[in-house]
Design a protein around this motif. Structure first.
Motif, PDB file in Angstrom:
ATOM      1  N   GLY A   1      11.850  24.964  32.785  1.00 58.74           N
ATOM      2  CA  GLY A   1      10.914  26.077  32.918  1.00 58.74           C
ATOM      3  C   GLY A   1      11.334  27.281  32.102  1.00 58.74           C
ATOM      4  N   LEU A   2      12.635  27.599  32.103  1.00 61.29           N
ATOM      5  CA  LEU A   2      13.145  28.733  31.331  1.00 61.29           C
ATOM      6  C   LEU A   2      13.007  28.493  29.832  1.00 61.29           C
ATOM      7  N   ILE A   3      13.243  27.269  29.403  1.00 58.56           N
ATOM      8  CA  ILE A   3      13.085  26.948  27.986  1.00 58.56           C
ATOM      9  C   ILE A   3      11.642  27.169  27.559  1.00 58.56           C
ATOM     10  N   GLY A   4      10.708  26.715  28.377  1.00 57.11           N
ATOM     11  CA  GLY A   4       9.303  26.907  28.056  1.00 57.11           C
ATOM     12  C   GLY A   4       8.895  28.375  28.010  1.00 57.11           C
ATOM     13  N   ARG A   5       9.629  29.212  28.750  1.00 57.44           N
ATOM     14  CA  ARG A   5       9.301  30.630  28.818  1.00 57.44           C
ATOM     15  C   ARG A   5       9.987  31.450  27.722  1.00 57.44           C
ATOM     16  N   TYR A   6      11.238  31.104  27.419  1.00 56.75           N
ATOM     17  CA  TYR A   6      12.033  31.962  26.540  1.00 56.75           C
ATOM     18  C   TYR A   6      12.384  31.350  25.185  1.00 56.75           C
ATOM     19  N   LEU A   7      12.392  30.033  25.088  1.00 54.29           N
ATOM     20  CA  LEU A   7      12.809  29.379  23.849  1.00 54.29           C
ATOM     21  C   LEU A   7      11.683  28.477  23.358  1.00 54.29           C
ATOM     22  N   THR A   8      10.933  28.949  22.400  1.00 53.64           N
ATOM     23  CA  THR A   8       9.745  28.218  21.963  1.00 53.64           C
ATOM     24  C   THR A   8       9.949  27.471  20.660  1.00 53.64           C
ATOM     25  N   LYS A   9      11.131  27.594  20.054  1.00 53.97           N
ATOM     26  CA  LYS A   9      11.312  26.872  18.791  1.00 53.97           C
ATOM     27  C   LYS A   9      11.365  25.373  19.055  1.00 53.97           C
ATOM     28  N   LYS A  10      10.992  24.601  18.046  1.00 49.74           N
ATOM     29  CA  LYS A  10      10.801  23.169  18.257  1.00 49.74           C
ATOM     30  C   LYS A  10      12.112  22.417  18.479  1.00 49.74           C
ATOM     31  N   GLU A  11      13.166  22.778  17.780  1.00 51.80           N
ATOM     32  CA  GLU A  11      14.413  22.013  17.892  1.00 51.80           C
ATOM     33  C   GLU A  11      15.499  22.872  18.507  1.00 51.80           C
ATOM     34  N   LEU A  12      15.921  22.504  19.680  1.00 52.20           N
ATOM     35  CA  LEU A  12      16.925  23.267  20.410  1.00 52.20           C
ATOM     36  C   LEU A  12      18.283  22.583  20.319  1.00 52.20           C
ATOM     37  N   SER A  13      19.338  23.385  20.399  1.00 54.32           N
ATOM     38  CA  SER A  13      20.693  22.850  20.538  1.00 54.32           C
ATOM     39  C   SER A  13      21.144  23.112  21.974  1.00 54.32           C
ATOM     40  N   ILE A  14      21.502  22.035  22.664  1.00 55.62           N
ATOM     41  CA  ILE A  14      21.847  22.111  24.085  1.00 55.62           C
ATOM     42  C   ILE A  14      23.199  21.449  24.299  1.00 55.62           C
ATOM     43  N   ALA A  15      24.085  22.139  25.036  1.00 52.11           N
ATOM     44  CA  ALA A  15      25.396  21.586  25.373  1.00 52.11           C
ATOM     45  C   ALA A  15      25.515  21.428  26.875  1.00 52.11           C
ATOM     46  N   ASP A  16      26.084  20.313  27.280  1.00 54.77           N
ATOM     47  CA  ASP A  16      26.342  20.015  28.692  1.00 54.77           C
ATOM     48  C   ASP A  16      27.852  19.886  28.847  1.00 54.77           C
ATOM     49  N   ILE A  17      28.462  20.832  29.548  1.00 53.61           N
ATOM     50  CA  ILE A  17      29.923  20.856  29.701  1.00 53.61           C
ATOM     51  C   ILE A  17      30.318  20.147  30.993  1.00 53.61           C
ATOM     52  N   GLY A  18      31.153  19.116  30.872  1.00 58.83           N
ATOM     53  CA  GLY A  18      31.558  18.330  32.039  1.00 58.83           C
ATOM     54  C   GLY A  18      30.470  17.356  32.437  1.00 58.83           C
TER      55      GLY A  18
END
Length: 285
Positions: free
Chosen positions: A108-125
């Motif tokens: 939901g937050l991505i849809g609200r604040y980050l609208t660019k098509k290609e995101l970089s996402i990190a999952d720690i642990g």
């Protein structure tokens, strides 16, 4: 043991046995579905079908193992998360429904604040990989990197990624050390957050069979949040999102850490379905 003929008899006996041994009787249904290779609706339809001696013997072995504390998921080798099936074993934390809520809020937050098509996402642990893999499945264009300090956990996560056709960059290392090569749009983590002193109060199925490295942390369970709060300011893009799963009494402390690290960020806690604080988010614009 008296021989049984029908599926419903096996389920009734196992449910009563588990209840008498202080376990959830619903585990009997899951174990029986596993043995018979049936869905829930398939099991209901098969209640009057005959069960073979071998099927019942295999089923009962697992029932007895669960009565001793071995988690159902270790006996079946899998757990459902966000509508997908994930392999699990004693090297990884069993996925919890609360973590699905971390995914839901993040999307939901991505849809609200980050609208660019290609995101970089990190999952720690990453553990079994449920967060990283689910994010990739939900956002196929995103570039996902997942880290863990445990090589054994990464091997489980890689198997899950392969089974679910999710392209993930898995990296071995402690906290943010493996992801310092770039800045990230979204950083998520469900780190160990249980204080060592809380161990005696945990269910034996958790305390005795799940990896302690994925459960416990120093400083009353807050150690890894403190370290990540110090590390992440140099690793986050603007705008960017941080999402942590937390222990239900840790909201205020983790919020403060993120506010100190990101003075201009919107930081808030979110409750889970049981009305307990379960997530803390920071939105950096």
């Amino acid at each position: 043991m008296t021989k049984l003929k029908y599926v419903f008899e096996a389920l009734k006996r196992a449910s009563s046995y588990l209840e008498a041994n202080g376990r959830e009787e619903g585990a009997a249904r899951i174990l029986l579905q596993h043995e018979l290779g049936l869905t829930y609706s398939g099991l209901i339809a098969a209640m009057r079908d005959e069960i073979t001696e071998q099927q019942f013997e295999n089923f009962w072995i697992n029932v007895e193992q669960h009565a001793k504390g071995i988690p159902v998921q270790h006996l079946t080798g899998s757990e459902e998360f966000y509508g997908r099936n994930f392999l699990v074993n004693s090297d990884v934390l069993i996925p919890r429904p609360e973590t699905e809520e971390l995914i839901e809020e993040t999307l939901g937050l991505i849809g609200r604040y980050l609208t660019k098509k290609e995101l970089s996402i990190a999952d720690i642990g990453t553990g079994s990989g449920v967060i990283a893999i689910t994010m990739k499945c939900e956002l196929p264009s995103a570039q996902i990197t997942a880290t863990d300090i445990s090589q054994a956990a990464l091997e489980v996560a890689a198997k899950n990624a392969g089974l679910l056709n999710a392209e993930i960059d898995f990296r071995l290392g402690n906290l943010s050390e493996p992801i310092q090569d770039r800045k990230w749009d979204v950083i998520l983590s469900n780190p160990p957050y249980i204080a060592h002193a809380e161990a005696p109060g945990l269910s034996d199925s958790v305390r005795d069979f799940e990896p302690h490295s994925a459960l416990f942390a120093d400083k009353e369970g807050l150690d890894l949040y403190e370290k990540m709060a110090q590390q992440l300011p140099d690793l986050l893009q603007k705008p960017g999102i941080i999402g942590f799963e937390i222990g239900y009494q840790q909201g205020a402390a983790v919020e403060k850490m993120l506010r100190d690290a990101f003075p201009d960020a919107l930081v808030y806690s979110k409750k889970d379905i049981n009305k307990n604080d379960r997530m803390v988010f920071a939105i950096i614009e």
